[in-house]
Scaffold this motif. Structure first.
Motif, PDB file in Angstrom:
ATOM      1  N   SER A  48      -4.293  74.175  86.452  1.00  0.00           N
ATOM      2  CA  SER A  48      -3.379  73.104  86.043  1.00  0.00           C
ATOM      3  C   SER A  48      -2.065  73.671  85.544  1.00  0.00           C
ATOM      4  CB  SER A  48      -4.031  72.240  84.955  1.00  0.00           C
ATOM      5  OG  SER A  48      -5.172  71.579  85.459  1.00  0.00           O
ATOM      6  N   GLN A  52       1.666  73.076  87.088  1.00  0.00           N
ATOM      7  CA  GLN A  52       2.743  72.564  86.238  1.00  0.00           C
ATOM      8  C   GLN A  52       3.957  73.495  86.289  1.00  0.00           C
ATOM      9  OE1 GLN A  52       2.832  69.518  84.370  1.00  0.00           O
ATOM     10  NE2 GLN A  52       4.974  70.179  84.516  1.00  0.00           N
ATOM     11  N   GLU A  55       5.724  72.967  89.586  1.00  0.00           N
ATOM     12  CA  GLU A  55       6.484  71.724  89.576  1.00  0.00           C
ATOM     13  C   GLU A  55       7.759  71.872  88.752  1.00  0.00           C
ATOM     14  OE1 GLU A  55       3.131  68.246  90.169  1.00  0.00           O
ATOM     15  OE2 GLU A  55       3.341  69.144  88.185  1.00  0.00           O
ATOM     16  N   ASP A  56       7.676  72.627  87.661  1.00  0.00           N
ATOM     17  CA  ASP A  56       8.879  72.872  86.858  1.00  0.00           C
ATOM     18  C   ASP A  56       9.912  73.658  87.656  1.00  0.00           C
ATOM     19  OD1 ASP A  56       7.728  71.540  84.739  1.00  0.00           O
ATOM     20  OD2 ASP A  56       7.059  73.358  83.709  1.00  0.00           O
ATOM     21  N   VAL A  60      10.466  68.728  90.793  1.00  0.00           N
ATOM     22  CA  VAL A  60       9.908  67.391  91.019  1.00  0.00           C
ATOM     23  C   VAL A  60       8.389  67.491  90.989  1.00  0.00           C
ATOM     24  CG1 VAL A  60      11.856  66.585  92.428  1.00  0.00           C
ATOM     25  CG2 VAL A  60       9.892  67.688  93.534  1.00  0.00           C
ATOM     26  N   PRO A  61       7.686  66.375  90.704  1.00  0.00           N
ATOM     27  CA  PRO A  61       6.217  66.395  90.757  1.00  0.00           C
ATOM     28  C   PRO A  61       5.726  66.626  92.191  1.00  0.00           C
ATOM     29  CG  PRO A  61       7.014  64.491  89.537  1.00  0.00           C
ATOM     30  CD  PRO A  61       8.201  65.082  90.216  1.00  0.00           C
ATOM     31  N   LEU A  64       0.380  63.320  92.316  1.00  0.00           N
ATOM     32  CA  LEU A  64       0.164  62.136  91.481  1.00  0.00           C
ATOM     33  C   LEU A  64      -1.241  62.260  90.910  1.00  0.00           C
ATOM     34  CD1 LEU A  64       1.644  59.348  93.794  1.00  0.00           C
ATOM     35  CD2 LEU A  64       2.727  60.428  91.812  1.00  0.00           C
ATOM     36  N   ARG A  65      -1.345  62.318  89.596  1.00  0.00           N
ATOM     37  CA  ARG A  65      -2.627  62.542  88.943  1.00  0.00           C
ATOM     38  C   ARG A  65      -3.195  61.203  88.479  1.00  0.00           C
ATOM     39  NH1 ARG A  65       0.932  66.520  88.387  1.00  0.00           N
ATOM     40  NH2 ARG A  65       0.282  68.713  88.229  1.00  0.00           N
ATOM     41  N   THR A  73       2.425  63.997  96.315  1.00  0.00           N
ATOM     42  CA  THR A  73       3.661  63.229  96.434  1.00  0.00           C
ATOM     43  C   THR A  73       4.308  63.561  97.777  1.00  0.00           C
ATOM     44  OG1 THR A  73       5.016  64.968  95.452  1.00  0.00           O
ATOM     45  CG2 THR A  73       3.996  63.365  93.931  1.00  0.00           C
TER      46      THR A  73
END
Length: 331
Positions: A48, A52, A55-56, A60-61, A64-65, A73
């Protein structure tokens, strides 16, 4: 900035670190953090955190969790489409490297016509006596620097001197008039040099562009026969020597071909030499260069010794008389 102005997104410009891409690919493939973590032998929280962090970096994400599910996405799907073939290529390359680790191999650079017409037909004999040595042939018209390239040995076609310092001469060259047997039976008899004008004449299309390649032209052969003004039935031009010979084999005309490259076709009867007393001597020769970083490796030594022996057989086949004034090694 006024309150009504839209927010400005500051896009990152630095490349994304690749460390977290494996975790992203596993989660995207399974759409499940737990299964991905088990596959990667990591804790679910570690996976996880990697997602993360990715994504940083992307900005952008990527997922979708939901409470019981994970969904890509549109950005995540776009990244996955690009990532999958890249990872497959990387994994394939690593597999090849691992498989070849510890194996003996020899990498040769030469030009395509020599590879297809002289080297490859003989390779089976070497592989039978040296089954543990892998061979890689890089066929290119560009001269490779053996000091820096991942190549052990170069086979070249050139005039003596120049960039051939340290090279060993394999054999010289004569040019012979050749044609298929059935073409000669179906056409007018060739009893003297002027008779070739009744046939299509095949030669290298770029031979007139450089001075030393002029030796390969019909014009020069005609000059040596005192036939400067003769014109053949038609011309047929090709870029490569193996194309010229292929055209002659299929009966498309008479070719002025390089004896070392067609000796096997003459011996088998697939080609017939026309006017054997009118060969054209060429100053060009075939050379072997061994890379300085490879010369002491036993597999390279075995291959170069085999090449020298094969070259001697070629000299005997084409009737090349050794020139005592010519040093085989260019020091």
């Amino acid at each position: 900035m006024s309150k009504s102005s839209p927010a400005v997104t500051h896009l990152r410009s630095r490349p994304v670190a690749v460390g977290h891409l494996r975790a992203f690919e596993a989660v995207a493939r399974h759409l499940n953090f737990r299964i991905a973590s088990e596959e990667l032998a990591l804790t679910q929280s570690a996976v996880s955190r990697q997602i993360q962090s990715l994504e940083d970096e992307v900005g952008v994400p990527l997922f979708l969790r939901h409470t019981r599910a994970v969904e890509l996405t549109s950005a995540g799907a776009q990244l996955l489409r690009t990532l999958l073939p890249a990872l497959e290529r990387i994994d394939g390359t690593v597999r090849q490297i691992r498989q070849s680790a510890g194996r003996q191999s020899v990498a040769i650079t030469t030009w395509a016509s020599f590879a297809s017409m002289w080297l490859i037909p003989r390779l089976e004999a070497f592989q039978q006596t040296h089954p543990g040595i892998d061979i890689r042939i890089d066929a290119t018209d560009v001269a490779v620097d053996l000091e820096t390239a991942d190549v052990d040995l170069a086979l070249r076609y050139s005039l003596p001197g120049g960039p051939l310092r340290g090279a060993q001469r394999l054999f010289g060259e004569q040019l012979a008039l050749v044609a298929s047997p059935w073409l000669l039976k179906s056409g007018q008899a060739i009893r003297q040099p002027a008779d070739v004008a009744h046939f299509t004449l095949i030669e290298a299309g770029d031979a007139h562009r450089t001075q030393h390649m002029e030796w390969l032209t019909w014009r020069r052969w005609f000059q040596t026969q005192g036939l400067q003004n003769i014109e053949p039935k038609r011309w047929l031009y090709f870029n490569y020597a193996h194309q010229i010979v292929q055209a002659a084999l299929t009966g498309q005309g008479v070719a002025l071909a390089r004896m070392p490259l067609i000796a096997d076709s003459l011996a088998s009867g697939d080609l017939v030499e026309v006017l054997p007393g009118h060969r054209l001597d060429s100053p060009l020769a075939y050379w072997m260069l061994v890379g300085p970083r490879s010369a002491q490796r036993p597999e390279v030594k075995a291959f170069s010794d085999w090449l020298i022996a094969e070259a001697e057989r070629t000299r005997l086949t084409v009737g090349e008389v050794p020139d005592t004034d010519l040093c085989d090694d260019l020091g």
